[in-house]
Design a protein around this motif. Structure first.
Motif, PDB file in Angstrom:
ATOM      1  N   UNK A 109     -51.989  -0.247  25.740  1.00 55.55           N
ATOM      2  CA  UNK A 109     -52.879  -1.403  25.781  1.00 55.55           C
ATOM      3  C   UNK A 109     -52.703  -2.160  27.098  1.00 55.55           C
ATOM      4  N   UNK A 110     -53.809  -2.360  27.795  1.00 57.09           N
ATOM      5  CA  UNK A 110     -53.813  -3.167  29.015  1.00 57.09           C
ATOM      6  C   UNK A 110     -54.183  -4.590  28.575  1.00 57.09           C
ATOM      7  N   UNK A 111     -53.171  -5.332  28.117  1.00 55.77           N
ATOM      8  CA  UNK A 111     -53.365  -6.506  27.272  1.00 55.77           C
ATOM      9  C   UNK A 111     -54.366  -7.545  27.761  1.00 55.77           C
ATOM     10  N   UNK A 112     -54.563  -7.690  29.026  1.00 55.89           N
ATOM     11  CA  UNK A 112     -55.442  -8.753  29.522  1.00 55.89           C
ATOM     12  C   UNK A 112     -56.781  -8.233  30.054  1.00 55.89           C
ATOM     13  N   UNK A 113     -57.080  -6.964  29.783  1.00 57.44           N
ATOM     14  CA  UNK A 113     -58.341  -6.378  30.235  1.00 57.44           C
ATOM     15  C   UNK A 113     -59.107  -5.854  29.029  1.00 57.44           C
ATOM     16  N   UNK A 114     -60.337  -6.343  28.865  1.00 58.41           N
ATOM     17  CA  UNK A 114     -61.166  -6.010  27.699  1.00 58.41           C
ATOM     18  C   UNK A 114     -62.496  -5.445  28.160  1.00 58.41           C
ATOM     19  N   UNK A 115     -63.038  -4.517  27.404  1.00 55.27           N
ATOM     20  CA  UNK A 115     -64.390  -4.002  27.654  1.00 55.27           C
ATOM     21  C   UNK A 115     -65.197  -4.107  26.366  1.00 55.27           C
ATOM     22  N   UNK A 116     -66.415  -4.622  26.483  1.00 49.54           N
ATOM     23  CA  UNK A 116     -67.299  -4.794  25.334  1.00 49.54           C
ATOM     24  C   UNK A 116     -68.672  -4.190  25.647  1.00 49.54           C
ATOM     25  N   UNK A 117     -69.276  -3.557  24.653  1.00 47.84           N
ATOM     26  CA  UNK A 117     -70.648  -3.092  24.813  1.00 47.84           C
ATOM     27  C   UNK A 117     -70.772  -1.744  25.491  1.00 47.84           C
ATOM     28  N   UNK A 118     -71.841  -1.576  26.255  1.00 43.74           N
ATOM     29  CA  UNK A 118     -72.200  -0.276  26.825  1.00 43.74           C
ATOM     30  C   UNK A 118     -71.102   0.395  27.648  1.00 43.74           C
ATOM     31  N   UNK A 119     -70.217  -0.332  28.345  1.00 43.69           N
ATOM     32  CA  UNK A 119     -69.149   0.367  29.076  1.00 43.69           C
ATOM     33  C   UNK A 119     -68.250   1.207  28.174  1.00 43.69           C
ATOM     34  N   UNK A 120     -68.263   0.966  26.861  1.00 48.87           N
ATOM     35  CA  UNK A 120     -67.385   1.699  25.943  1.00 48.87           C
ATOM     36  C   UNK A 120     -68.127   2.752  25.129  1.00 48.87           C
ATOM     37  N   UNK A 121     -69.394   3.009  25.443  1.00 49.67           N
ATOM     38  CA  UNK A 121     -70.185   3.969  24.665  1.00 49.67           C
ATOM     39  C   UNK A 121     -69.586   5.371  24.755  1.00 49.67           C
TER      40      UNK A 121
END
Length: 531
Positions: free
Chosen positions: A482-494
């Motif tokens: 887990x890269x604790x302070x980096x989040x991806x939401x939506x289309x980048x995670x498709x």
């Protein structure tokens, strides 16, 4: 927040709700997006009125404690707005999303600022993130990647001088690009799906063309009245020449009831430790057989499976061209023609989609199964998530008078104008995820994601295009941590997650878990300061 569209908005609304009871939360948020936040680029309020949403407006809901109205409730008191229109202009939806964001900015317990810049680089230094734009470098504790369709710093191939990007004509509405297409000219559109339909409407209705209903056709015909400003010929091209299937207006309770047991079967499959893809397809095929039986459609398991693999049924293939297919689908929806296998699969795929999203979340595919799923899912989405009926009728009206036609790529019969003088519009949508194609062959779609991949801050599994995240959207790094302070939401995670191309706020819950994680961090920080 890198990206200011709906996914970013939903996450910030959730964060506000969770922080309301926290004393002095001291959370500062900067939203980086060249377009006004809330709407972002795809839903920006400056786009033409003829561009309409392709889903029923009832699903749009960005309500929260400071702005408690859904889109349908919000538009009821807007002058000049038809509040009963199920497919309103996208610009109107963008106005709603933008107003919800402004409510957050003005009254929230978190401090939110818009920075109208493209992020050029993101680097981790001493446990914090340096965000670099053309103006400045700022340092943050947390970063959320929510770039959606408008991939930040997108790398675009060099275009032919006679080519135009579809978005320049549609959501960006660049007059300089629109003027390149003269009245009476010829246009070839690369693509024949929803983005291509937007281009067609922009060049016809958007140039003062109008529509008249034919009351003698049972509501299934429109007549286009040219303005003289549109091109004389618009040709959509595709590799396979198969029409998208218009959305059914109503399915019926008997068919809906037939799907109920398969929702629980998919949930059971999703929770199993021994999940196999053939089991998944068996559940979906059984559901299709049940829907076929409930709607009196003659079907066998083999025929239904063949329709998914081929992308078209034998019944549908009997239509001579995509416009005949489109007309046939509309008549099916209105009970004029017998229902097709496409109709059956459209009902199954849309009716079980929520359970599919949950069951397939972060599923570990083998490479061949992933390729097969992507191919079949693409076929099913064409059957389930096609244009609304008003758009389909407009396309048919334009084809009837010879302004619009559809050809397979490479046929090369584009009217009398020399091909060198025909303007081309690229209406092939940037693929979801952050790679141009599945790993390892695909290349990053932006410099931002390229740098994160090279540095090992994000990870993409073989055969997939999107960032692998944990259930709260936290990115996993190259070591699977887990890269604790980096989040991806939506289309980048498709691909690791399914179906982000939606305004349905309830379909994915990563943003809720992200907001909870940040809230927990804020509370812990406050307690540390108090001690």
């Amino acid at each position: 927040m890198i990206g200011g569209g709906p996914k970013s908005l939903f996450a910030l609304l959730e964060l506000h709700e969770r922080l309301q009871g926290v004393a002095s939360p001291s959370v500062l948020v900067d939203v980086y997006d060249p377009y006004p936040p809330g709407a972002g680029r795809v839903w920006n309020t400056a786009q033409p009125q003829e561009l309409r949403i392709n889903v029923n407006a009832r699903i749009i809901d960005a309500s929260f404690s400071l702005g408690p109205r859904s889109f349908d409730q919000w538009r009821q008191d807007k002058p000049g707005t038809d509040s009963s229109d199920p497919f309103p202009p996208r610009a109107l939806v963008g106005k709603y999303l933008s107003e919800q964001f402004e409510q957050l900015v003005q009254h929230s317990c978190i401090e939110v600022e818009h920075r109208a810049y493209v992020v050029d680089a993101l680097n981790k230094v001493d446990g914090k993130w340096e965000v670099t734009t053309c103006k400045v470098t700022e340092v943050y504790d947390e970063v959320v990647l929510a770039t959606g369709h408008g991939v930040t710093g997108q790398i675009v191939e060099q275009l032919d001088p006679m080519s135009i990007q579809a978005t320049a004509l549609t959501v960006q509405s660049l007059e300089s690009e629109a003027q390149r297409i003269p009245a009476g000219g010829e246009v070839i559109i690369k693509g024949s799906a929803l983005t291509a339909y937007d281009v067609v409407l922009r060049l016809t209705e958007g140039r003062s063309g109008s529509w008249e209903g034919d009351s003698g056709a049972g509501g299934l015909t429109l007549i286009y009245v040219p303005s003289g400003n549109e091109p004389k010929l618009i040709t959509m091209t595709s590799r396979r020449g198969i029409s998208m299937t218009p959305k059914p207006q109503a399915v019926g309770s008997r068919v809906q009831d037939a799907l109920v047991p398969y929702r629980s079967e998919l949930r059971t499959w999703g929770g199993s430790q021994e999940r196999k893809t053939d089991q998944l397809w068996n559940i979906l095929t059984d559901a299709a057989l049940a829907v076929a039986k409930a709607s009196a459609v003659e079907a066998s398991k083999e025929a239904l499976q063949d329709t998914v693999h081929q992308g078209i049924s034998e019944q549908f293939a009997g239509q001579n061209n995509p416009f005949e297919q489109l007309r046939y689908s509309l008549e099916v929806n209105h009970g004029v023609k017998p229902k097709t296998h496409e109709w059956v699969w459209g009902v199954v795929w849309s009716g079980l989609y929520r359970e599919m999203v949950e069951a397939l979340s972060r599923y570990e595919w083998d490479r061949q199964s992933r390729q097969e799923f992507n191919m079949m899912a693409s076929n099913l989405e064409r059957m389930a998530f096609g244009p609304p009926e008003p758009t389909a009728l407009k396309l048919l009206a334009l084809s009837e008078i010879g302004i619009l036609r559809h050809e397979n790529s490479g046929q090369g019969t584009m009217g009398d104008t020399p091909r060198s003088e025909v303007l081309r519009v690229d209406a092939v949508t940037v693929p979801p995820g952050v790679l141009s194609a599945p790993a390892p062959e695909g290349v990053p779609a932006s410099a931002l994601y390229k740098s994160l991949l090279v540095s090992g801050e994000i990870f993409i599994r073989q055969g997939e295009r999107g960032i692998l995240t944990d259930t709260d959207g936290t990115c996993l790094d190259a070591q699977g941590q887990r890269n604790e302070s980096l989040t991806a939401l939506g289309r980048p995670t498709e691909d690791p997650t399914l179906g982000h191309d939606t305004l349905n706020r309830t379909l994915h819950t990563e943003y809720q878990r992200w907001a909870q994680r940040v809230t927990t961090r804020v509370i812990a920080s406050n307690q540390k300061v108090a001690r």
